[in-house]
Design a protein around this motif. Structure first.
Motif, mmCIF file in Angstrom:
data_model
loop_
_atom_site.group_PDB
_atom_site.id
_atom_site.type_symbol
_atom_site.label_atom_id
_atom_site.label_comp_id
_atom_site.label_asym_id
_atom_site.label_seq_id
_atom_site.Cartn_x
_atom_site.Cartn_y
_atom_site.Cartn_z
ATOM 1 N N THR A 18 -6.040 -2.346 3.459
ATOM 2 C CA THR A 18 -5.858 -2.233 2.022
ATOM 3 C C THR A 18 -4.391 -1.950 1.754
ATOM 4 O O THR A 18 -3.819 -1.033 2.332
ATOM 5 C CB THR A 18 -6.713 -1.087 1.455
ATOM 6 N N ILE A 20 -1.555 -1.320 -1.316
ATOM 7 C CA ILE A 20 -1.338 -1.043 -2.732
ATOM 8 C C ILE A 20 0.120 -1.355 -3.049
ATOM 9 O O ILE A 20 1.031 -0.798 -2.437
ATOM 10 C CB ILE A 20 -1.653 0.427 -3.067
ATOM 11 N N HIS A 21 0.337 -2.280 -3.974
ATOM 12 C CA HIS A 21 1.692 -2.653 -4.374
ATOM 13 C C HIS A 21 2.089 -1.805 -5.566
ATOM 14 O O HIS A 21 1.518 -1.912 -6.639
ATOM 15 C CB HIS A 21 1.752 -4.139 -4.746
ATOM 16 N N HIS A 22 3.083 -0.968 -5.354
ATOM 17 C CA HIS A 22 3.567 -0.117 -6.436
ATOM 18 C C HIS A 22 4.648 -0.873 -7.192
ATOM 19 O O HIS A 22 5.658 -1.254 -6.625
ATOM 20 C CB HIS A 22 4.115 1.197 -5.885
ATOM 21 N N THR A 30 -4.400 -3.435 -5.966
ATOM 22 C CA THR A 30 -4.818 -3.265 -4.586
ATOM 23 C C THR A 30 -5.189 -4.632 -4.033
ATOM 24 O O THR A 30 -5.984 -5.346 -4.626
ATOM 25 C CB THR A 30 -6.031 -2.330 -4.500
ATOM 26 N N TYR A 32 -6.052 -6.979 -0.266
ATOM 27 C CA TYR A 32 -6.625 -6.852 1.067
ATOM 28 C C TYR A 32 -6.071 -7.947 1.951
ATOM 29 O O TYR A 32 -5.909 -9.089 1.517
ATOM 30 C CB TYR A 32 -8.146 -6.965 0.997
#
Length: 53
Positions: A18, A20-22, A30, A32
């Protein structure tokens, strides 16, 4: 689920990570990806397409 790297489905028995692109604005999506390395589909460059003519 669909792998964000290769755009192929991730089956139930396969492992996935997983990610998560900030971003600077908005919600952080999110995505995958397969645990094993998968290659991204080839991208078609417009320059390469023009040079083939």
């Amino acid at each position: 689920m669909i792998c964000a790297r290769c755009d192929k489905p991730i089956s139930v028995d396969e492992g996935y990570d997983t990610v998560i692109h900030h971003g600077a604005t908005g919600a952080a999506p999110t995505v995958y990806v397969h645990k094993r390395y998968c290659q991204a589909p080839p991208r078609r460059s417009s320059l390469r397409h023009r040079l083939r003519r």
